[in-house]
Design an enzyme around this catalytic site. Structure first.
Site, PDB file in Angstrom:
ATOM      1  N   HIS A 125      -6.331  -9.522  -5.983  1.00 49.47           N
ATOM      2  CA  HIS A 125      -6.271  -8.086  -6.292  1.00 49.47           C
ATOM      3  C   HIS A 125      -4.824  -7.620  -6.466  1.00 49.47           C
ATOM      4  O   HIS A 125      -3.910  -8.087  -5.770  1.00 49.47           O
ATOM      5  CB  HIS A 125      -6.917  -7.264  -5.172  1.00 49.47           C
ATOM      6  CG  HIS A 125      -6.612  -5.801  -5.303  1.00 49.47           C
ATOM      7  ND1 HIS A 125      -5.666  -5.156  -4.534  1.00 49.47           N
ATOM      8  CD2 HIS A 125      -7.097  -4.871  -6.166  1.00 49.47           C
ATOM      9  CE1 HIS A 125      -5.591  -3.893  -4.911  1.00 49.47           C
ATOM     10  NE2 HIS A 125      -6.446  -3.694  -5.893  1.00 49.47           N
TER      11      HIS A 125
ATOM     12  N   ASP B 112       6.052 -11.312  -4.600  1.00 47.24           N
ATOM     13  CA  ASP B 112       5.202 -11.317  -5.795  1.00 47.24           C
ATOM     14  C   ASP B 112       5.901 -12.002  -6.976  1.00 47.24           C
ATOM     15  O   ASP B 112       5.258 -12.678  -7.779  1.00 47.24           O
ATOM     16  CB  ASP B 112       4.773  -9.895  -6.157  1.00 47.24           C
ATOM     17  CG  ASP B 112       3.759  -9.345  -5.155  1.00 47.24           C
ATOM     18  OD1 ASP B 112       3.226 -10.142  -4.355  1.00 47.24           O
ATOM     19  OD2 ASP B 112       3.497  -8.132  -5.171  1.00 47.24           O
TER      20      ASP B 112
ATOM     21  N   TYR C   2      -6.846   0.956   1.742  1.00 47.46           N
ATOM     22  CA  TYR C   2      -7.581  -0.312   1.743  1.00 47.46           C
ATOM     23  C   TYR C   2      -8.436  -0.396   2.999  1.00 47.46           C
ATOM     24  O   TYR C   2      -7.914  -0.254   4.105  1.00 47.46           O
ATOM     25  CB  TYR C   2      -6.626  -1.498   1.816  1.00 47.46           C
ATOM     26  CG  TYR C   2      -5.641  -1.623   0.697  1.00 47.46           C
ATOM     27  CD1 TYR C   2      -5.949  -2.348  -0.434  1.00 47.46           C
ATOM     28  CD2 TYR C   2      -4.387  -1.050   0.794  1.00 47.46           C
ATOM     29  CE1 TYR C   2      -5.037  -2.488  -1.461  1.00 47.46           C
ATOM     30  CE2 TYR C   2      -3.466  -1.182  -0.225  1.00 47.46           C
ATOM     31  CZ  TYR C   2      -3.801  -1.896  -1.343  1.00 47.46           C
ATOM     32  OH  TYR C   2      -2.890  -2.025  -2.354  1.00 47.46           O
TER      33      TYR C   2
ATOM     34  N   HIS D 147      -3.030 -10.552  -4.909  1.00 49.64           N
ATOM     35  CA  HIS D 147      -3.129 -11.118  -3.568  1.00 49.64           C
ATOM     36  C   HIS D 147      -4.555 -11.489  -3.168  1.00 49.64           C
ATOM     37  O   HIS D 147      -5.502 -10.797  -3.525  1.00 49.64           O
ATOM     38  CB  HIS D 147      -2.622 -10.095  -2.543  1.00 49.64           C
ATOM     39  CG  HIS D 147      -1.219  -9.635  -2.785  1.00 49.64           C
ATOM     40  ND1 HIS D 147      -0.722  -8.453  -2.322  1.00 49.64           N
ATOM     41  CD2 HIS D 147      -0.198 -10.226  -3.461  1.00 49.64           C
ATOM     42  CE1 HIS D 147       0.547  -8.324  -2.682  1.00 49.64           C
ATOM     43  NE2 HIS D 147       0.884  -9.385  -3.389  1.00 49.64           N
TER      44      HIS D 147
ATOM     45  N   ASN E   4      -5.683   0.170   5.758  1.00 47.24           N
ATOM     46  CA  ASN E   4      -4.252   0.280   5.467  1.00 47.24           C
ATOM     47  C   ASN E   4      -4.013   1.276   4.340  1.00 47.24           C
ATOM     48  O   ASN E   4      -4.872   1.468   3.474  1.00 47.24           O
ATOM     49  CB  ASN E   4      -3.671  -1.073   5.038  1.00 47.24           C
ATOM     50  CG  ASN E   4      -3.723  -2.093   6.157  1.00 47.24           C
ATOM     51  OD1 ASN E   4      -3.595  -1.740   7.325  1.00 47.24           O
ATOM     52  ND2 ASN E   4      -3.930  -3.346   5.808  1.00 47.24           N
TER      53      ASN E   4
ATOM     54  N   ARG F  32       1.954  -4.312  -7.666  1.00 43.20           N
ATOM     55  CA  ARG F  32       1.782  -5.054  -6.404  1.00 43.20           C
ATOM     56  C   ARG F  32       0.637  -6.017  -6.636  1.00 43.20           C
ATOM     57  O   ARG F  32      -0.439  -5.615  -7.081  1.00 43.20           O
ATOM     58  CB  ARG F  32       1.418  -4.113  -5.251  1.00 43.20           C
ATOM     59  CG  ARG F  32       2.508  -3.107  -4.889  1.00 43.20           C
ATOM     60  CD  ARG F  32       2.105  -2.426  -3.585  1.00 43.20           C
ATOM     61  NE  ARG F  32       2.924  -1.285  -3.245  1.00 43.20           N
ATOM     62  CZ  ARG F  32       3.499  -1.098  -2.062  1.00 43.20           C
ATOM     63  NH1 ARG F  32       3.348  -1.991  -1.099  1.00 43.20           N
ATOM     64  NH2 ARG F  32       4.190  -0.008  -1.816  1.00 43.20           N
TER      65      ARG F  32
ATOM     66  N   GLN G 275      -9.692  -3.438   9.593  1.00 37.86           N
ATOM     67  CA  GLN G 275      -8.481  -2.635   9.482  1.00 37.86           C
ATOM     68  C   GLN G 275      -8.519  -1.769   8.227  1.00 37.86           C
ATOM     69  O   GLN G 275      -9.210  -2.088   7.251  1.00 37.86           O
ATOM     70  CB  GLN G 275      -7.210  -3.483   9.520  1.00 37.86           C
ATOM     71  CG  GLN G 275      -7.105  -4.514   8.436  1.00 37.86           C
ATOM     72  CD  GLN G 275      -5.781  -5.278   8.532  1.00 37.86           C
ATOM     73  OE1 GLN G 275      -5.055  -5.170   9.512  1.00 37.86           O
ATOM     74  NE2 GLN G 275      -5.461  -6.013   7.513  1.00 37.86           N
TER      75      GLN G 275
ATOM     76  N   ARG H  24     -13.352  25.878  -0.883  1.00 36.81           N
ATOM     77  CA  ARG H  24     -12.140  25.408  -0.196  1.00 36.81           C
ATOM     78  C   ARG H  24     -11.543  24.175  -0.861  1.00 36.81           C
ATOM     79  O   ARG H  24     -10.389  23.845  -0.656  1.00 36.81           O
ATOM     80  CB  ARG H  24     -12.458  25.064   1.260  1.00 36.81           C
ATOM     81  CG  ARG H  24     -12.976  26.232   2.061  1.00 36.81           C
ATOM     82  CD  ARG H  24     -13.597  25.755   3.344  1.00 36.81           C
ATOM     83  NE  ARG H  24     -14.744  24.870   3.085  1.00 36.81           N
ATOM     84  CZ  ARG H  24     -15.447  24.255   4.036  1.00 36.81           C
ATOM     85  NH1 ARG H  24     -15.116  24.408   5.299  1.00 36.81           N
ATOM     86  NH2 ARG H  24     -16.475  23.490   3.716  1.00 36.81           N
TER      87      ARG H  24
ATOM     88  N   LYS I 179     -12.529  -6.248   0.362  1.00 44.79           N
ATOM     89  CA  LYS I 179     -11.789  -5.003   0.569  1.00 44.79           C
ATOM     90  C   LYS I 179     -12.254  -3.919  -0.392  1.00 44.79           C
ATOM     91  O   LYS I 179     -12.619  -4.213  -1.537  1.00 44.79           O
ATOM     92  CB  LYS I 179     -10.277  -5.197   0.518  1.00 44.79           C
ATOM     93  CG  LYS I 179      -9.706  -5.961  -0.619  1.00 44.79           C
ATOM     94  CD  LYS I 179      -8.235  -6.316  -0.316  1.00 44.79           C
ATOM     95  CE  LYS I 179      -7.680  -7.280  -1.301  1.00 44.79           C
ATOM     96  NZ  LYS I 179      -6.361  -7.803  -0.962  1.00 44.79           N
TER      97      LYS I 179
HETATM   98  C1  LIG Z   1      -0.996  -6.580   3.754  1.00 47.36           C
HETATM   99  C2  LIG Z   1      -0.260  -6.285   5.067  1.00 47.36           C
HETATM  100  C3  LIG Z   1       1.125  -6.285   5.109  1.00 47.36           C
HETATM  101  N1  LIG Z   1       1.766  -6.044   6.286  1.00 47.36           N
HETATM  102  C4  LIG Z   1       3.250  -6.000   6.309  1.00 47.36           C
HETATM  103  C5  LIG Z   1       3.956  -7.203   5.734  1.00 47.36           C
HETATM  104  C6  LIG Z   1       5.208  -6.592   5.122  1.00 47.36           C
HETATM  105  O1  LIG Z   1       6.190  -6.409   6.133  1.00 47.36           O
HETATM  106  C7  LIG Z   1       4.781  -5.205   4.675  1.00 47.36           C
HETATM  107  C8  LIG Z   1       4.443  -5.138   3.182  1.00 47.36           C
HETATM  108  O2  LIG Z   1       3.514  -6.176   2.910  1.00 47.36           O
HETATM  109  P1  LIG Z   1       3.215  -6.668   1.429  1.00 47.36           P
HETATM  110  O3  LIG Z   1       4.481  -6.842   0.704  1.00 47.36           O
HETATM  111  O4  LIG Z   1       2.284  -7.830   1.527  1.00 47.36           O
HETATM  112  O5  LIG Z   1       2.443  -5.385   0.856  1.00 47.36           O
HETATM  113  P2  LIG Z   1       1.626  -5.267  -0.493  1.00 47.36           P
HETATM  114  O6  LIG Z   1       2.331  -6.023  -1.556  1.00 47.36           O
HETATM  115  O7  LIG Z   1       1.369  -3.834  -0.727  1.00 47.36           O
HETATM  116  O8  LIG Z   1       0.266  -6.025  -0.135  1.00 47.36           O
HETATM  117  C9  LIG Z   1      -0.951  -5.472  -0.506  1.00 47.36           C
HETATM  118  O9  LIG Z   1      -1.070  -5.639  -1.911  1.00 47.36           O
HETATM  119  C10 LIG Z   1      -2.300  -5.208  -2.471  1.00 47.36           C
HETATM  120  C11 LIG Z   1      -2.280  -5.552  -3.949  1.00 47.36           C
HETATM  121  C12 LIG Z   1      -3.485  -5.710  -1.725  1.00 47.36           C
HETATM  122  O10 LIG Z   1      -4.525  -6.069  -2.295  1.00 47.36           O
HETATM  123  C13 LIG Z   1      -3.401  -5.627  -0.248  1.00 47.36           C
HETATM  124  O11 LIG Z   1      -4.473  -6.321   0.384  1.00 47.36           O
HETATM  125  C14 LIG Z   1      -2.079  -6.183   0.236  1.00 47.36           C
HETATM  126  O12 LIG Z   1      -2.026  -7.591  -0.028  1.00 47.36           O
HETATM  127  O13 LIG Z   1       3.628  -4.872   5.466  1.00 47.36           O
HETATM  128  C15 LIG Z   1       1.074  -5.782   7.428  1.00 47.36           C
HETATM  129  O14 LIG Z   1       1.682  -5.566   8.515  1.00 47.36           O
HETATM  130  N2  LIG Z   1      -0.279  -5.781   7.417  1.00 47.36           N
HETATM  131  C16 LIG Z   1      -0.975  -6.012   6.269  1.00 47.36           C
HETATM  132  O15 LIG Z   1      -2.240  -5.994   6.280  1.00 47.36           O
END
Ligand SMILES: Cc1cn([C@H]2C[C@H](O)[C@@H](COP(=O)(O)OP(=O)(O)O[C@H]3O[C@@H](C)C(=O)[C@@H](O)[C@H]3O)O2)c(=O)[nH]c1=O
Length: 187
Positions: free
Chosen positions: A123, A172, A136, A66, A52, A63, A50, A27, A76
């Site tokens: 990261h 960023d 994540y 962070h 994500n 990206r 959490q 499968r 993570k």
């Molecule tokens: C990281 C995060 C963001 N958000 C929101 C904030 C914003 O409105 C939207 C997008 O957030 P960011 O621009 O920070 O997303 P992003 O740039 O994808 O952030 C991520 O980058 C990578 C490299 C990592 O390592 C992750 O831990 C996280 O920092 O989502 C959450 O609600 N919860 C979360 O845990």
């Protein structure tokens, strides 16, 4: 020894390269993303708070880089479920013999690789193809007031991105480049 994963050290102590071992049949396959028993040495007393998922549409998008400061510093587990990314962790631990060294691995659904990134690392990743999905697993809550970032093209770090860096978010793009004053974070 785990039936579900290979767990290998990297040149940066504490940063682990994980390979998921797929159980295949006619499968398709089943693979485990996270296992509290298999990762017990790495996870210790931490708990998963959490999980994500992100989609990044364009190839070449970066990206990162962070991390969160204490008391929201986190471990993570970063996996790629669709597409392929150049995934990078930078050691920002105060006093670390590998301070500001970086390690990268290509993660994809096909190769089953993931990075287990402890506190004290920044990261980020670059998409190598269109439509990359990342998953994540985090041991801390998201706390924007404690979020920090390194500029992905900081010359003091010198990440060797495989493609021109594109698609940076305004946040960023605004990460300051490091000065001599930065001596790391307590991990
Ligand atoms: C990281 C995060 C963001 N958000 C929101 C904030 C914003 O409105 C939207 C997008 O957030 P960011 O621009 O920070 O997303 P992003 O740039 O994808 O952030 C991520 O980058 C990578 C490299 C990592 O390592 C992750 O831990 C996280 O920092 O989502 C959450 O609600 N919860 C979360 O845990």
């Amino acid at each position: 020894m785990s039936e579900r994963f290979d767990i290998d050290e990297t040149p940066l102590s504490g940063l682990m390269l994980i390979r998921r071992k797929q159980r295949r049949d006619e499968r398709g396959y089943l693979e485990r993303i996270y296992d509290a028993h298999d990762f017990r040495e790495q996870i210790g007393q931490r708990t998963i708070v959490q999980i994500n998922r992100t989609l990044t549409q364009e190839r070449g998008t970066v990206r990162g880089m962070h991390f969160q400061l204490s008391p929201y510093a986190e471990l993570k587990l970063v996996s790629c479920l669709r597409g392929s990314v150049f995934d990078v962790a930078v050691d920002v631990r105060q006093g670390s013999p590998t301070f500001l060294h970086w390690y990268a691995a290509t993660l994809s659904a096909e190769n089953g690789l993931a990075l287990l990134i402890p506190e004290g690392f920044a990261h980020g990743f670059q998409t190598l193809v269109e439509n990359c999905e990342m998953l994540y697993v985090h041991t801390e809550t998201y706390e924007p007031s404690h979020e920090r970032g390194l500029h992905p093209e900081d010359p003091r770090i010198g990440i060797n991105w495989p493609q021109p860096v594109t698609g940076l978010s305004p946040r960023d793009l605004a990460h300051p480049k490091l000065t001599d004053a930065f001596d790391g974070v307590k991990a």
